[in-house]
Design an enzyme around this catalytic site. Structure first.
Site, mmCIF file in Angstrom:
data_model
loop_
_atom_site.group_PDB
_atom_site.id
_atom_site.type_symbol
_atom_site.label_atom_id
_atom_site.label_comp_id
_atom_site.label_asym_id
_atom_site.label_seq_id
_atom_site.Cartn_x
_atom_site.Cartn_y
_atom_site.Cartn_z
ATOM 1 C CG ASP A 159 43.858 39.355 32.292
ATOM 2 O OD1 ASP A 159 43.127 38.387 32.040
ATOM 3 O OD2 ASP A 159 43.537 40.256 33.090
ATOM 4 C CG HIS A 187 39.971 40.896 34.472
ATOM 5 N ND1 HIS A 187 40.926 40.006 34.055
ATOM 6 C CD2 HIS A 187 39.032 40.177 35.120
ATOM 7 C CE1 HIS A 187 40.569 38.786 34.445
ATOM 8 N NE2 HIS A 187 39.426 38.866 35.099
HETATM 9 P P1 NAI Z 1 34.168 32.028 45.337
HETATM 10 O O1 NAI Z 1 32.719 32.066 45.009
HETATM 11 O O2 NAI Z 1 34.855 30.728 45.592
HETATM 12 O O3 NAI Z 1 34.423 32.945 46.625
HETATM 13 C C1 NAI Z 1 33.872 34.199 46.766
HETATM 14 C C2 NAI Z 1 33.670 34.435 48.258
HETATM 15 O O4 NAI Z 1 33.271 35.790 48.449
HETATM 16 C C3 NAI Z 1 32.599 33.541 48.878
HETATM 17 O O5 NAI Z 1 33.147 32.855 49.994
HETATM 18 C C4 NAI Z 1 31.528 34.548 49.294
HETATM 19 O O6 NAI Z 1 30.877 34.157 50.505
HETATM 20 C C5 NAI Z 1 32.358 35.814 49.504
HETATM 21 N N1 NAI Z 1 31.576 37.045 49.485
HETATM 22 C C6 NAI Z 1 30.486 37.349 48.739
HETATM 23 N N2 NAI Z 1 30.024 38.560 49.051
HETATM 24 C C7 NAI Z 1 30.846 39.053 49.997
HETATM 25 C C8 NAI Z 1 30.871 40.255 50.726
HETATM 26 N N3 NAI Z 1 29.939 41.204 50.552
HETATM 27 N N4 NAI Z 1 31.851 40.441 51.631
HETATM 28 C C9 NAI Z 1 32.771 39.487 51.841
HETATM 29 N N5 NAI Z 1 32.789 38.313 51.186
HETATM 30 C C10 NAI Z 1 31.842 38.096 50.274
HETATM 31 O O7 NAI Z 1 34.876 32.844 44.187
HETATM 32 P P2 NAI Z 1 36.429 32.866 43.788
HETATM 33 O O8 NAI Z 1 36.700 31.784 42.831
HETATM 34 O O9 NAI Z 1 37.243 32.951 45.027
HETATM 35 O O10 NAI Z 1 36.499 34.224 42.973
HETATM 36 C C11 NAI Z 1 36.298 35.480 43.585
HETATM 37 C C12 NAI Z 1 36.153 36.569 42.545
HETATM 38 O O11 NAI Z 1 37.363 36.749 41.829
HETATM 39 C C13 NAI Z 1 35.080 36.320 41.497
HETATM 40 O O12 NAI Z 1 34.370 37.545 41.297
HETATM 41 C C14 NAI Z 1 35.863 35.992 40.257
HETATM 42 O O13 NAI Z 1 35.152 36.319 39.090
HETATM 43 C C15 NAI Z 1 37.059 36.882 40.444
HETATM 44 N N6 NAI Z 1 38.245 36.544 39.656
HETATM 45 C C16 NAI Z 1 38.989 37.578 39.134
HETATM 46 C C17 NAI Z 1 40.121 37.335 38.395
HETATM 47 C C18 NAI Z 1 40.921 38.472 37.813
HETATM 48 O O14 NAI Z 1 41.862 38.200 37.074
HETATM 49 N N7 NAI Z 1 40.651 39.748 38.108
HETATM 50 C C19 NAI Z 1 40.565 35.960 38.131
HETATM 51 C C20 NAI Z 1 39.751 34.948 38.737
HETATM 52 C C21 NAI Z 1 38.622 35.241 39.462
#
Ligand code: NAI
Length: 328
Positions: A159, A187
């Protein structure tokens, strides 16, 4: 030679993981002279994909990368970890209520917090990226009573970076000459990007902009809703920019903010600026030698006060909800 730093990445096979791991291994997280060992945590069905990413990491022959371990057990993945990047989370799916979302994430962040408590290195630093990031950090922290509470942080650096570029575009001043911008609060769409203390090329940003309508109706919503705009355009949520912000967050925490500047991090409140103690809320912070401090003494005007309070209220509601679920 230095002993390697253990960096754990959860959700390693996800899209942020894919954008993040190569940059960590190349030295961008901690510095070009710091060897790293990667610990990848994934859920069992995604282990194979994580192995594929590990094969590609091998194929980069990164001089600093001293090993990659992959596991679906948090007790293994957080063993001896110095930097824990908690990326994997349960996304909100159609029809899911907030309570369901918080409960599902409690099932992830509570055991991970416990594993960090029991197995991480004494100097562990934790960044929660997975949403709802601030409250997931609170859940993990509550499960780790032996870890100093200030080590649990959540990411608002994306952000912050988004706000820098929007302000740069408005003023025509490069981002390198914009300082002291602040993201306050959660966030989420209630976050408040504050330019009243920011400077552009040494001048007060709010005075340079001198356009409260732009601030209220353009700048703030553009920054706050950027995540949704990226999904709309890309058909997938921000990944490379989120990974970049995670790198920035940890790099700044470890290596320090520049004299006269600060950054934004969501950290446990000490009550500063009327944010209830213990809430993990974004503040202006300076960092030095691996520690951070909230910038004190800023004058918060009425425009800012109302927006900070609204975002903090949302954080309080999330805290109440996870308390009611027995997660903290
Ligand atoms: P994604 O769905 O591509 O990857 C998430 C991964 O986490 C998947 O491979 C899944 O198998 C794994 N996962 C789920 N439960 C798990 C567990 N208990 N232990 C280990 N791994 C586990 O999602 P992406 O795009 O990589 O995003 C990840 C997170 O980051 C989302 O929650 C998203 O909302 C968040 N995010 C936060 C931002 C911020 O500024 N704080 C910005 C963009 C995304």
């Amino acid at each position: 030679t230095r002993s390697p730093v253990n960096v754990t990445v959860t959700g390693a096979a996800g899209q942020i993981g894919y954008a993040l791991l190569f940059r960590i291994a190349s030295g961008q997280l901690l510095g070009a002279d710091v060897p790293v060992k990667l610990r990848l945590l994934e859920i069992t069905p995604a282990l194979k994909a994580a192995e594929g990413t590990a094969m590609e990491l091998d194929d980069c022959a990164f001089p600093l990368l001293q090993g990659i371990d992959i596991s679906d057990d948090p007790n293994v993945a957080f063993d001896g970890t110095n930097v824990a990047l908690l990326v994997g989370a349960r996304p909100r799916t159609k029809g899911m209520e907030r309570g369901d979302l918080l409960e599902a994430n409690g099932g992830i962040f509570k055991p991970q917090g416990k594993a960090i408590n029991d197995h991480a290195a004494d100097d562990v630093k934790i960044l929660v990226v997975g949403n709802p990031a601030n409250t997931n950090a609170l859940i993990a922290q509550a499960a780790a009573p032996d870890v100093p509470s200030e080590r649990f942080t959540a990411m608002t650096r994306l952000d912050h970076n988004r706000a820098l570029t929007q302000l740069s575009k408005k003023t025509g001043v490069p981002v390198s000459e914009i300082k002291r911008l602040t993201i306050w609060g959660n966030h989420s769409a209630t976050q408040y990007p504050d330019i009243f203390h920011a400077t552009v090329a040494g001048k007060n940003a709010a005075e340079v902009v001198s356009d409260e309508k732009w601030l209220a109706e353009d700048f703030i919503p553009t920054v706050a809703k950027r995540g949704a705009a990226i999904i709309e355009a890309r058909g997938a949520s921000s990944a490379a920019s989120a990974a970049n912000a995670a790198i920035d967050h940890v790099h700044t925490w470890v290596n320090g903010t520049a004299e006269g500047n600060w950054t934004s991090m969501a950290i446990p409140s000490d009550g500063s600026y009327g944010v209830p103690e213990g809430l993990i809320s974004s503040f202006p912070v300076t960092t030095k030698d691996g520690t951070y401090e909230i910038v004190q003494g800023l004058d918060v005007n009425e425009f800012s006060r109302a927006r900070i309070d609204a975002s903090v209220k949302e954080l309080e509601e999330e805290r109440e909800a996870v308390r009611a679920l027995g997660l903290i």
